[in-house]
Design a protein around this motif. Sequence first.
Motif, mmCIF file in Angstrom:
data_model
loop_
_atom_site.group_PDB
_atom_site.id
_atom_site.type_symbol
_atom_site.label_atom_id
_atom_site.label_comp_id
_atom_site.label_asym_id
_atom_site.label_seq_id
_atom_site.Cartn_x
_atom_site.Cartn_y
_atom_site.Cartn_z
ATOM 1 N N ILE A 46 12.417 3.211 -13.240
ATOM 2 C CA ILE A 46 11.536 1.732 -12.317
ATOM 3 C C ILE A 46 11.115 0.443 -13.662
ATOM 4 O O ILE A 46 11.650 -0.271 -12.994
ATOM 5 N N GLU A 47 9.769 1.416 -13.961
ATOM 6 C CA GLU A 47 9.008 0.295 -13.976
ATOM 7 C C GLU A 47 9.444 -0.182 -15.753
ATOM 8 O O GLU A 47 8.755 -1.218 -15.844
ATOM 9 N N PRO A 48 10.394 0.201 -16.754
ATOM 10 C CA PRO A 48 11.253 -0.755 -17.574
ATOM 11 C C PRO A 48 11.641 -1.258 -17.248
ATOM 12 O O PRO A 48 11.545 -2.683 -17.500
ATOM 13 N N GLN A 49 12.600 -1.617 -15.890
ATOM 14 C CA GLN A 49 13.035 -2.561 -15.541
ATOM 15 C C GLN A 49 12.183 -3.625 -14.452
ATOM 16 O O GLN A 49 12.916 -5.077 -15.133
ATOM 17 N N LEU A 50 11.552 -2.939 -14.464
ATOM 18 C CA LEU A 50 10.196 -4.259 -13.528
ATOM 19 C C LEU A 50 10.062 -4.741 -14.211
ATOM 20 O O LEU A 50 9.293 -6.768 -14.504
ATOM 21 N N ARG A 51 9.012 -4.406 -15.534
ATOM 22 C CA ARG A 51 8.021 -4.992 -17.082
ATOM 23 C C ARG A 51 9.509 -5.453 -17.449
ATOM 24 O O ARG A 51 9.638 -7.335 -17.759
ATOM 25 N N LYS A 52 11.068 -5.581 -17.430
ATOM 26 C CA LYS A 52 11.821 -6.645 -18.132
ATOM 27 C C LYS A 52 11.756 -8.131 -17.241
ATOM 28 O O LYS A 52 12.445 -9.205 -17.508
ATOM 29 N N VAL A 53 12.772 -7.518 -16.129
ATOM 30 C CA VAL A 53 12.725 -8.847 -15.334
ATOM 31 C C VAL A 53 11.572 -9.531 -15.073
ATOM 32 O O VAL A 53 11.169 -11.006 -15.019
ATOM 33 N N ALA A 80 11.930 7.612 -10.720
ATOM 34 C CA ALA A 80 11.196 6.943 -10.381
ATOM 35 C C ALA A 80 10.799 5.977 -11.426
ATOM 36 O O ALA A 80 10.331 5.107 -11.528
ATOM 37 N N ASN A 81 10.940 7.096 -12.641
ATOM 38 C CA ASN A 81 10.891 6.959 -14.684
ATOM 39 C C ASN A 81 11.101 5.799 -15.278
ATOM 40 O O ASN A 81 11.027 4.968 -15.453
ATOM 41 N N LYS A 103 0.690 -1.065 0.111
ATOM 42 C CA LYS A 103 -0.030 0.194 -0.275
ATOM 43 C C LYS A 103 0.676 1.740 -0.321
ATOM 44 O O LYS A 103 0.373 2.423 0.463
ATOM 45 N N VAL A 104 1.857 1.254 -0.380
ATOM 46 C CA VAL A 104 2.878 2.305 -0.385
ATOM 47 C C VAL A 104 2.378 3.313 -1.673
ATOM 48 O O VAL A 104 3.441 4.482 -1.360
ATOM 49 N N GLY A 105 1.938 2.871 -2.794
ATOM 50 C CA GLY A 105 1.705 3.635 -3.400
ATOM 51 C C GLY A 105 2.276 3.626 -4.632
ATOM 52 O O GLY A 105 2.720 2.956 -5.500
ATOM 53 N N SER A 106 2.933 5.107 -4.969
ATOM 54 C CA SER A 106 3.731 5.360 -6.612
ATOM 55 C C SER A 106 5.021 5.003 -6.253
ATOM 56 O O SER A 106 5.541 4.762 -5.571
ATOM 57 N N PHE A 107 5.633 4.271 -7.907
ATOM 58 C CA PHE A 107 7.142 4.914 -7.573
ATOM 59 C C PHE A 107 7.715 5.960 -6.777
ATOM 60 O O PHE A 107 8.939 6.096 -5.847
ATOM 61 N N GLU A 108 7.277 6.894 -7.240
ATOM 62 C CA GLU A 108 7.970 8.279 -6.482
ATOM 63 C C GLU A 108 8.090 8.377 -4.987
ATOM 64 O O GLU A 108 9.004 8.619 -4.128
ATOM 65 N N LYS A 109 6.635 7.624 -4.792
ATOM 66 C CA LYS A 109 6.369 7.445 -2.992
ATOM 67 C C LYS A 109 7.815 6.544 -2.222
ATOM 68 O O LYS A 109 8.680 6.620 -1.399
ATOM 69 N N MET A 110 7.989 5.420 -3.690
ATOM 70 C CA MET A 110 9.107 4.615 -3.029
ATOM 71 C C MET A 110 10.417 4.731 -3.014
ATOM 72 O O MET A 110 11.629 5.122 -2.080
ATOM 73 N N VAL A 111 10.534 5.814 -3.808
ATOM 74 C CA VAL A 111 12.502 5.976 -4.501
ATOM 75 C C VAL A 111 12.360 7.530 -3.219
ATOM 76 O O VAL A 111 13.517 7.135 -2.777
ATOM 77 N N ALA A 112 11.883 7.987 -2.873
ATOM 78 C CA ALA A 112 11.196 9.106 -1.556
ATOM 79 C C ALA A 112 12.150 8.859 -0.127
ATOM 80 O O ALA A 112 12.322 9.453 0.461
ATOM 81 N N ARG A 113 10.953 7.733 -0.066
ATOM 82 C CA ARG A 113 11.729 6.527 1.397
ATOM 83 C C ARG A 113 12.946 6.498 1.310
ATOM 84 O O ARG A 113 13.884 5.901 1.654
ATOM 85 N N LEU A 114 13.527 6.338 -0.170
ATOM 86 C CA LEU A 114 15.782 6.087 -0.111
ATOM 87 C C LEU A 114 16.328 7.258 0.224
ATOM 88 O O LEU A 114 17.793 6.931 0.616
ATOM 89 N N LYS A 115 15.143 8.406 0.675
ATOM 90 C CA LYS A 115 15.975 8.924 1.343
ATOM 91 C C LYS A 115 17.202 10.069 0.369
ATOM 92 O O LYS A 115 18.443 10.157 0.581
ATOM 93 N N PRO A 116 16.476 10.443 -0.870
ATOM 94 C CA PRO A 116 17.851 11.031 -1.734
ATOM 95 C C PRO A 116 17.710 12.564 -0.831
ATOM 96 O O PRO A 116 17.054 13.383 -0.028
ATOM 97 N N THR A 117 18.806 13.072 -1.251
ATOM 98 C CA THR A 117 19.573 14.889 -0.983
ATOM 99 C C THR A 117 19.717 15.351 -1.920
ATOM 100 O O THR A 117 19.571 14.984 -3.749
ATOM 101 N N LEU A 118 19.540 16.705 -2.424
ATOM 102 C CA LEU A 118 20.222 17.779 -3.296
ATOM 103 C C LEU A 118 20.909 17.336 -3.626
ATOM 104 O O LEU A 118 21.067 17.354 -5.237
ATOM 105 N N GLU A 119 22.283 16.848 -2.813
ATOM 106 C CA GLU A 119 23.566 16.752 -4.281
ATOM 107 C C GLU A 119 23.780 15.852 -4.489
ATOM 108 O O GLU A 119 23.981 15.592 -5.005
#
Length: 989
Positions: free
Chosen positions: A481-488, A478-479, A299-315
């Motif tokens: 992710i989906e092509p790689q997921l479809r591939k695997v 996040a865009n 129930k996490v939602g979109s791939f964008e939200k998954m990526v946000a949980r990986l704690k990206p930084t501006l740098e």
Amino acid sequence: MSNDLSMLDADAAKEQKLMYGDDHDLDQNYPNRPKNLHKTLPFHCLFTELFNPLLDATKARKPVGARRRQGPSGHSTTSPQEAKRNIIERFVANWRKQVGNDFYPAIRLIIPDKDRDRAMYGLKEKAIAKILIKVTKINKDSEDAKSMINWKLPSRLDRASSSAGDFAGRCFEVLSRRPLKTGVGDMTIAEVNSTLDQLSQVGGEDQQTSIFKRFYRRMNPEELTWLIRIILRQMKIGATEKTILDIWHPDAEVLFNISSNLRRVCWELYDPDLRLDGDNTGITLMQCFQPQLANFQNKVGSFEKMVARLKPTLEDNTFWIEEKLDGERIQLHMVEDHDAPGGKLFGFWSRKAKDYAYLYGKHLEGEHAGALTRFIQEAFGSNVRNIILDGEMITWDMDIDHIVGFGTLKTAAISEKENRNGTNTGQRPLFRVFDCLYLNDKLLTPYTLRDRRNALKSAVKGVHRRLEIHPYIEANNANEIEPQLRKVVAEASEGLVLKNPRSMYRLNDRNDDWVKVKPEYMDEFGESLDCVVVGGYFGSGHRGGVHSSFLCGLLVNKHAVEGDPDFEKVHSFFKVGGGFSRDDYAAIRGRTEDKWKDWDQKRPPHLIELGGHTENRQHERPDQWIRPSESVVLECKAASVEASDKFRMNITLRFPRFKQLRTDKKWADALSISEFMELKAAAEQEQDQRNKAFNIEQSRRKRPRTTKKPLVVAGSGNISAPYAGPRTKLFQGLEFFIMTDQTSPVKRTKSDLEDMVKANGGKIVQRDSDGNNLVVVADKRLVKVSSLEKRGTISIVKPIWISDCIQQASLDTNAIPYVLPFEPNRHMFYLRDDDLEELEANVDPNGDSYTRDLNDVDELRDMLGRMPSKDENAFNRDEFISQLGSHAHSLKELQNYIFTNMRVYFSQCEKPGWDMSVRIASNRIEFGGGRITDARLGATHVVVPDDGASLKHEKNMDITGLARLVGLAWIERCWLEGTRVDEERFQWG
């Protein structure tokens, strides 16, 4: 406490010898280990003083707030968490006072699933039920016997029984009616441990029954019930091992994470005042540890939200994408040892701390070189003195140059262990490394994943298709992710793992630095499907005695009228058990009550056709069934459609999930076969137009061969006699699809084999079909054979089975000719996991057939040579199920886990009573594992009044990013249901 044996009383000294035998080796490994001065407590103290009080505290279900707060009478009350800690602290203090400082005998019974010293018992519910039937001398056809065997079903003696789904509880009901002891027994904790050690070492049912008789004579029904829970390692006492370890010693959890060893935890940390220093809190060479795990993303939602949980930084906003492998998590330790053959010593451990060095190897050369080590002499750089690697052990098929299913790993490893010549064909274990945690005496866990990967690349050269560094893709959006997921997914892989390259390695932790992404998060098969319910399955645990999942089907002909053969006829399509709330179950139960009938395997209902479609092969058979005209329609959604012979449609939904009960639809309005096929075709066409094809048949495509296979000319050179009609009726009624020549033990051409079949009454076909009488035969892994294996819909037989059947028929001249049952090792070229248990019943534990005579002395010698060592090569069914079970989301059934990973911000509001409502809701969030935050930034959920009052008050409130805006009623409903319910029903905005 002194360890001087002279201080031990006679009973304590006797127990020390009973539990640990000769102390000499233990004293060498643990010179300062504690020794109890007195006899261990009676076994019944575990549940009277610990288990039952903990369960009572759990059932109280008090909201958790401050540790101490004022009750109605002005007296302070205790939170459930503190009450549980008090119970455990009292038990530990009592143990220290009455027994001593050696807590190991008790803790291995309190958290038996963490005890790595005792082997698996090889017992599950039905096996224990059969033993108890023998021990208590119950008639196996009695209601009591049936109630234990069919423990998930409500008791026939009491349909309202609360023990349905609780095997130990069902055993208590039966045992309490025929106890040998009414008072508590006299077995001590030490005696129970010693007897359980014996149980884990015996193999036959007679020996197991003898040990259970000993327990039955000396225990009352309640003691036996808890003993069964310990054997099954299913305690559920309301306290986690983290809490228990923490109360025993502040550093106990740390030491367990780096050692996976309860014995070491208890014997090195028996004094709470002695703390571990920094040098003792990290992993060490040749000592198993608890690895880091990837977080679930339900129930996490979109791939964008998954990526946000990986704690990206501006740098640095990069993240890594890795393929999730279908294998077994393994840690490899290597140290230089000049006394070892080849100069190196290896250790292999699984995530469950099982030692696999016997299988994969301890040395590079000699008798202890295993399925992997004998081939990886050149895997490490010349300057590598010692190293610890984290990775996945998978099965690689060299003939198709692709990974194959996890279920083949141990078989491939055993085969490769004997592959002295390093033959470059067939299946083999391949270790894919994705992390380096220790290198040349340096602990790397405090360093970032990026730094650890750099160390890995410098230290490991790898060996092709033996030990390889697992690749990853660096992504920034996040865009990607989906092509790689479809591939695997198209390659029949499990999914992806997203990783934060800036993260440290955290032992025994499941956090957002590693995130699983599975195909269920793709909105591929976007249409919701309205299907009729035709079967129900009883649940276990808190859903025991009621339906927890349902079998749904497609109408064969929705326009058929009463009296038509197809009227109400349904083909099974999928099984759904996720997404239901308590109200949903109640609504379904209310509309179908008194309309369910028990499924009779011998007389199945003609209205419902299951996978297998025969009396003896009823795949996904429900516990009860219901006529479609008396049933309900469910709206369900799924990730995709996949092939499956488990259902009559030969396809099924992948990851189906309940959305809602369609009270507005009658059974005849449910989806039919023709309507679904049209819907599927339209969905596939739409995907093609968007160039995002996700065809369910992609997993069946033939994989192009990367190397040219040499031409093999088979055949003995003899000219076959022309076919002259059937000579026997041995194979009458069977169809044979012969795909290759026979290569061993003699060579025969495909044509020769077909003549043999036809001469004995069999029919030859040139393609596989769905028929139940089809026998697929192959002896070489050609591309078409590998393609059929990959589909996994049918097992493949070796040609030797045909000649064995004919030879056996010639020996049994006075008997009616019969085909031999398949033998797993001798007859099967490819064996589906679903068929393994059935075929293993055809041979004894040593692989000898119950029905086929041995051909000659050489075959007898081969059979004896294949006999595995009891401890090394025996397939442990319970351990395998336990490993599968470790991937289950069982923690989500506990109320104190339902809000795990949530960060909740409560909106500011001047509405009367809002502050009190927030305080209650905050307590529930924290009890359920969530966190309260004072800032909206970084929150996963923003909670507002159910009338949306704060939306007007906070006009500029930013709820983008991770946050979901929900009403306060959502938290209350989750708390009442004991699970996280669908947020969409309570969502604002």
